[in-house]
Scaffold this active site. Structure first.
Site, PDB file in Angstrom:
ATOM      1  N   LYS A 116       0.850  -1.201   0.000  1.00 61.28           N
ATOM      2  CA  LYS A 116       0.000   0.000   0.000  1.00 61.28           C
ATOM      3  C   LYS A 116       0.882   1.247   0.000  1.00 61.28           C
ATOM      4  O   LYS A 116       0.699   2.153  -0.814  1.00 61.28           O
ATOM      5  CB  LYS A 116      -0.893   0.011   1.236  1.00 61.28           C
ATOM      6  CG  LYS A 116      -1.547   1.355   1.544  1.00 61.28           C
ATOM      7  CD  LYS A 116      -2.443   1.328   2.757  1.00 61.28           C
ATOM      8  CE  LYS A 116      -1.746   1.559   4.057  1.00 61.28           C
ATOM      9  NZ  LYS A 116      -1.351   2.947   4.342  1.00 61.28           N
ATOM     10  N   ASN A 117       1.869   1.274   0.898  1.00 64.93           N
ATOM     11  CA  ASN A 117       2.640   2.513   1.079  1.00 64.93           C
ATOM     12  C   ASN A 117       3.632   2.760  -0.043  1.00 64.93           C
ATOM     13  O   ASN A 117       4.141   3.867  -0.186  1.00 64.93           O
ATOM     14  CB  ASN A 117       3.330   2.524   2.439  1.00 64.93           C
ATOM     15  CG  ASN A 117       2.306   2.669   3.562  1.00 64.93           C
ATOM     16  OD1 ASN A 117       1.138   2.961   3.294  1.00 64.93           O
ATOM     17  ND2 ASN A 117       2.711   2.432   4.783  1.00 64.93           N
TER      18      ASN A 117
ATOM     19  N   ARG B 253      -3.709  10.922   4.487  1.00 62.85           N
ATOM     20  CA  ARG B 253      -2.560  11.828   4.556  1.00 62.85           C
ATOM     21  C   ARG B 253      -1.668  11.680   3.327  1.00 62.85           C
ATOM     22  O   ARG B 253      -1.079  12.659   2.855  1.00 62.85           O
ATOM     23  CB  ARG B 253      -1.763  11.530   5.812  1.00 62.85           C
ATOM     24  CG  ARG B 253      -0.501  12.346   5.934  1.00 62.85           C
ATOM     25  CD  ARG B 253       0.328  11.930   7.119  1.00 62.85           C
ATOM     26  NE  ARG B 253       1.616  12.568   7.107  1.00 62.85           N
ATOM     27  CZ  ARG B 253       1.856  13.787   7.572  1.00 62.85           C
ATOM     28  NH1 ARG B 253       0.873  14.501   8.063  1.00 62.85           N
ATOM     29  NH2 ARG B 253       3.068  14.288   7.537  1.00 62.85           N
TER      30      ARG B 253
ATOM     31  N   CYS C  99      -4.584  12.912  12.819  1.00 65.69           N
ATOM     32  CA  CYS C  99      -5.335  11.660  12.685  1.00 65.69           C
ATOM     33  C   CYS C  99      -5.209  10.939  14.018  1.00 65.69           C
ATOM     34  O   CYS C  99      -4.557  11.416  14.941  1.00 65.69           O
ATOM     35  CB  CYS C  99      -4.806  10.822  11.521  1.00 65.69           C
ATOM     36  SG  CYS C  99      -3.277  10.011  11.905  1.00 65.69           S
TER      37      CYS C  99
ATOM     38  N   ARG D 209       0.889  14.780  13.063  1.00 65.47           N
ATOM     39  CA  ARG D 209       1.419  14.535  11.712  1.00 65.47           C
ATOM     40  C   ARG D 209       1.488  15.813  10.871  1.00 65.47           C
ATOM     41  O   ARG D 209       0.882  15.931   9.830  1.00 65.47           O
ATOM     42  CB  ARG D 209       0.606  13.456  11.017  1.00 65.47           C
ATOM     43  CG  ARG D 209       0.559  12.176  11.831  1.00 65.47           C
ATOM     44  CD  ARG D 209      -0.184  11.064  11.159  1.00 65.47           C
ATOM     45  NE  ARG D 209       0.652  10.443  10.109  1.00 65.47           N
ATOM     46  CZ  ARG D 209       0.181   9.446   9.328  1.00 65.47           C
ATOM     47  NH1 ARG D 209      -1.049   9.030   9.473  1.00 65.47           N
ATOM     48  NH2 ARG D 209       0.954   8.918   8.395  1.00 65.47           N
ATOM     49  N   PRO D 210       2.271  16.807  11.337  1.00 61.52           N
ATOM     50  CA  PRO D 210       2.433  18.060  10.578  1.00 61.52           C
ATOM     51  C   PRO D 210       3.192  17.814   9.276  1.00 61.52           C
ATOM     52  O   PRO D 210       3.615  16.689   8.992  1.00 61.52           O
ATOM     53  CB  PRO D 210       3.244  18.932  11.524  1.00 61.52           C
ATOM     54  CG  PRO D 210       3.961  17.984  12.408  1.00 61.52           C
ATOM     55  CD  PRO D 210       3.075  16.776  12.551  1.00 61.52           C
ATOM     56  N   MET D 211       3.407  18.906   8.516  1.00 58.27           N
ATOM     57  CA  MET D 211       4.131  18.770   7.235  1.00 58.27           C
ATOM     58  C   MET D 211       5.338  19.687   7.172  1.00 58.27           C
ATOM     59  O   MET D 211       5.860  19.973   6.093  1.00 58.27           O
ATOM     60  CB  MET D 211       3.179  19.085   6.086  1.00 58.27           C
ATOM     61  CG  MET D 211       2.275  17.910   5.741  1.00 58.27           C
ATOM     62  SD  MET D 211       1.395  18.170   4.196  1.00 58.27           S
ATOM     63  CE  MET D 211       2.749  18.279   3.022  1.00 58.27           C
ATOM     64  N   ASP D 212       5.843  20.118   8.326  1.00 53.69           N
ATOM     65  CA  ASP D 212       6.947  21.101   8.344  1.00 53.69           C
ATOM     66  C   ASP D 212       8.192  20.594   7.605  1.00 53.69           C
ATOM     67  O   ASP D 212       8.869  21.354   6.908  1.00 53.69           O
ATOM     68  CB  ASP D 212       7.299  21.482   9.779  1.00 53.69           C
ATOM     69  CG  ASP D 212       7.675  20.269  10.615  1.00 53.69           C
ATOM     70  OD1 ASP D 212       6.852  19.336  10.706  1.00 53.69           O
ATOM     71  OD2 ASP D 212       8.802  20.216  11.116  1.00 53.69           O
TER      72      ASP D 212
ATOM     73  N   ASP E 196       4.620   0.446  12.078  1.00 57.52           N
ATOM     74  CA  ASP E 196       3.362  -0.107  11.529  1.00 57.52           C
ATOM     75  C   ASP E 196       3.129  -1.557  11.931  1.00 57.52           C
ATOM     76  O   ASP E 196       2.095  -2.125  11.600  1.00 57.52           O
ATOM     77  CB  ASP E 196       3.358  -0.008   9.995  1.00 57.52           C
ATOM     78  CG  ASP E 196       3.285   1.436   9.545  1.00 57.52           C
ATOM     79  OD1 ASP E 196       3.538   1.700   8.357  1.00 57.52           O
ATOM     80  OD2 ASP E 196       3.009   2.307  10.384  1.00 57.52           O
TER      81      ASP E 196
ATOM     82  N   ILE F 106       7.995   6.769  16.959  1.00 58.01           N
ATOM     83  CA  ILE F 106       7.700   7.471  15.708  1.00 58.01           C
ATOM     84  C   ILE F 106       6.462   8.354  15.826  1.00 58.01           C
ATOM     85  O   ILE F 106       6.446   9.488  15.362  1.00 58.01           O
ATOM     86  CB  ILE F 106       7.529   6.453  14.534  1.00 58.01           C
ATOM     87  CG1 ILE F 106       8.741   5.539  14.426  1.00 58.01           C
ATOM     88  CG2 ILE F 106       7.224   7.186  13.235  1.00 58.01           C
ATOM     89  CD1 ILE F 106      10.035   6.232  14.031  1.00 58.01           C
TER      90      ILE F 106
ATOM     91  N   ARG G  83      -8.667  -0.168   4.519  1.00 62.68           N
ATOM     92  CA  ARG G  83      -7.734   0.785   3.903  1.00 62.68           C
ATOM     93  C   ARG G  83      -6.425   0.097   3.551  1.00 62.68           C
ATOM     94  O   ARG G  83      -5.738   0.498   2.617  1.00 62.68           O
ATOM     95  CB  ARG G  83      -7.433   1.935   4.888  1.00 62.68           C
ATOM     96  CG  ARG G  83      -8.595   2.819   5.187  1.00 62.68           C
ATOM     97  CD  ARG G  83      -8.171   4.020   5.989  1.00 62.68           C
ATOM     98  NE  ARG G  83      -7.057   4.713   5.337  1.00 62.68           N
ATOM     99  CZ  ARG G  83      -6.499   5.826   5.830  1.00 62.68           C
ATOM    100  NH1 ARG G  83      -6.935   6.354   6.956  1.00 62.68           N
ATOM    101  NH2 ARG G  83      -5.506   6.417   5.199  1.00 62.68           N
TER     102      ARG G  83
END
Ligand code: EPZ
Length: 423
Positions: free
Chosen positions: A22-23, A94, A118, A123-126, A308, A330, A400
């Protein structure tokens, strides 16, 4: 909504085919935005997240056809007429943020909603933003959307990531393939999904070296062409199903599995007393004798123990002989499966990023709630050996990331069915 009913106590035996990752697929699909020629992905997994990514790419103007019952995806981005990845799609998944790098690189312009938090963390995007700005992008946040522009195109740079973020590595590598000059990405993520993405980008004409190590060097080119690429095997699905015979007893062969994909996890699983053998067709996993032994687990970036697989490993350790300590490094909130496992009789104490699990003889089936993708499958695994029946509701989380869990497990002798939630 559906729910899954598991009646515990059945030993497993048989084979489970492992699907494409998936990833990996969620990073490979946006790569179509880098070229106006067709990209074909084979061995694609049939999951709701893949459908979500297909919907997002189509909303931008790409064409996405799902062939051979979803195992082949034919993508083409000949004319992208919309540059906005909408909040309604991004908030659900995401990984939608992986259209940012490719759109900036090829079109010079992208508007991507911030994903928002979530269940497992903020889970920022900096890290993505800082890195793309070092490539020359101008990014500002307005009304919850990142407005990104590259007025003079992107320019290669040396980019040290403060954390080896998987998504940021993928966004930067894709963006840098069309930047002018050379990009050196330092402290890059090393996950197999990154290696798979680079392998596909190279087939498209990108010039990249160092994938799988902490330093990836990308020499920008003028354009990329089409390609056909098989999605790598899903190491998280593989690890998840390796835990099924470990928890339920018996022996199962995971078709397509290779130990190199799950190194640290396999070492840890063997330390509990589980036997793992590589075969021609994949990996054979057997619980040799009785109870497994407690072990301590610390999640780390690849090649360490994968975050995961932390929830699934906890399900095994709930009935281990002794006490295990699991440290989640993580994500800041990835123990939501613990209270649900405790409803089944597990003895778990959570303090911040540590969970202490005292093994009990046997869990007891109970109605439990799925909260995120990996937490939901850990409850199903726990149900395989629990006394009585476990009902896992809200399994849309599960769909998912896992194809037909109940079919794959019942084919090995598990007593597991899916039904509609009663109204
Ligand atoms: C990928 O998410 C995976 N998703 C996740 O799998 C996986 O758990 C994660 O990598 C870690 O291995 C996909 O590949 C689609 P990160 P990603 O950026 O890229 C923080 C699953 O179950 N961070 O490596 O989003 C972040 O908050 C999913 O299949 C920042 O602070 O993960 C997290 O704490 C869940 N700023 C940590 O880094 C940023 O800009 C790791 O995130 C980016 C990340």
């Amino acid at each position: 909504m559906d729910r899954i009913i598991v009646t515990g106590g059945k030993e497993l035996s048989g084979q489970i085919p492992i699907a494409g990752a998936k990833n990996a697929c969620l990073a490979l699909m946006p790569a179509t935005l880098l070229s106006d020629e067709p990209l074909t992905l084979t061995n694609a997994p049939r999951l709701s997240d893949i459908k979500t990514m297909s919907a997002l790419l189509s909303s931008l103007g790409a064409e996405v056809s799902s062939l051979q019952d979803g195992k082949v995806l034919a993508l083409s981005s000949h004319d992208i007429h919309n540059h906005t990845a909408d909040y309604e799609i991004v908030r659900k998944m995401r990984a939608s943020n992986l259209v940012l790098g490719p759109m900036l690189a090829r079109l010079g312009h992208a508007i991507v909603s911030l994903p928002g938090g979530c269940a497992i963390g903020a889970r920022p995007m900096d890290i993505h933003i800082d890195a793309l700005e070092m490539l020359g992008a101008v990014i500002e946040l307005k009304d919850g959307y990142l407005h990104a522009k590259a007025p003079n195109g992107l320019k290669g740079a040396t980019i040290p990531l403060r954390f080896a973020s998987v998504g940021a590595t993928e966004n930067v590598v894709m963006a840098a393939t069309l930047a002018k000059g050379t990009t050196v990405l330092q402290n890059a993520a090393r996950e197999p999904e990154i290696v798979d993405l680079v392998s596909c980008l190279r087939k498209m004409g990108a010039q990249i070296e160092g994938e799988g190590t902490s330093t990836i060097t990308i020499q920008g080119v003028d354009r990329l062409h089409g390609a056909t690429h098989p999605v790598v095997t899903d190491r998280i699905e593989l690890g998840t199903y390796m835990l099924a015979p470990a928890i339920a007893g018996g022996e199962v062969e995971l078709l397509g599995g290779r130990r190199a994909l799950v190194g640290a996890f396999a070492d840890k699983l063997e330390a509990t007393g589980i036997e793992i053998t590589e075969t021609e067709a994949g990996l054979k996993v057997r619980r040799a004798n009785g109870r497994v032994q407690a072990v301590d687990v610390k999640t780390e970036v690849f090649p360490g123990f994968p975050t995961d697989l932390q929830a699934q490993m906890m399900a095994l350790l709930c009935t281990a002989n002794g006490t295990s300590v699991l440290e989640e490094t993580i994500f800041e909130n990835r123990f939501m499966h613990a209270p649900e496992l405790m409803r089944m009789g597990a003895d778990i104490e959570v303090h911040g990023g540590h969970a202490t699990v005292k093994g009990v003889d046997r869990l007891k089936g109970a109605p439990v709630m799925a909260t995120d993708l990996r937490a939901s499958v850990s409850l199903i695994l726990a149900g395989l050996a629990a006394e009585g029946t476990t009902i896992v509701s809200r399994v849309y989380h599960l769909d998912r990331g896992y194809e037909r869990v109940e079919a794959k497990l019942s084919a090995c002798g598990a007593q597991i069915t899916r039904e509609k939630e009663p109204q």
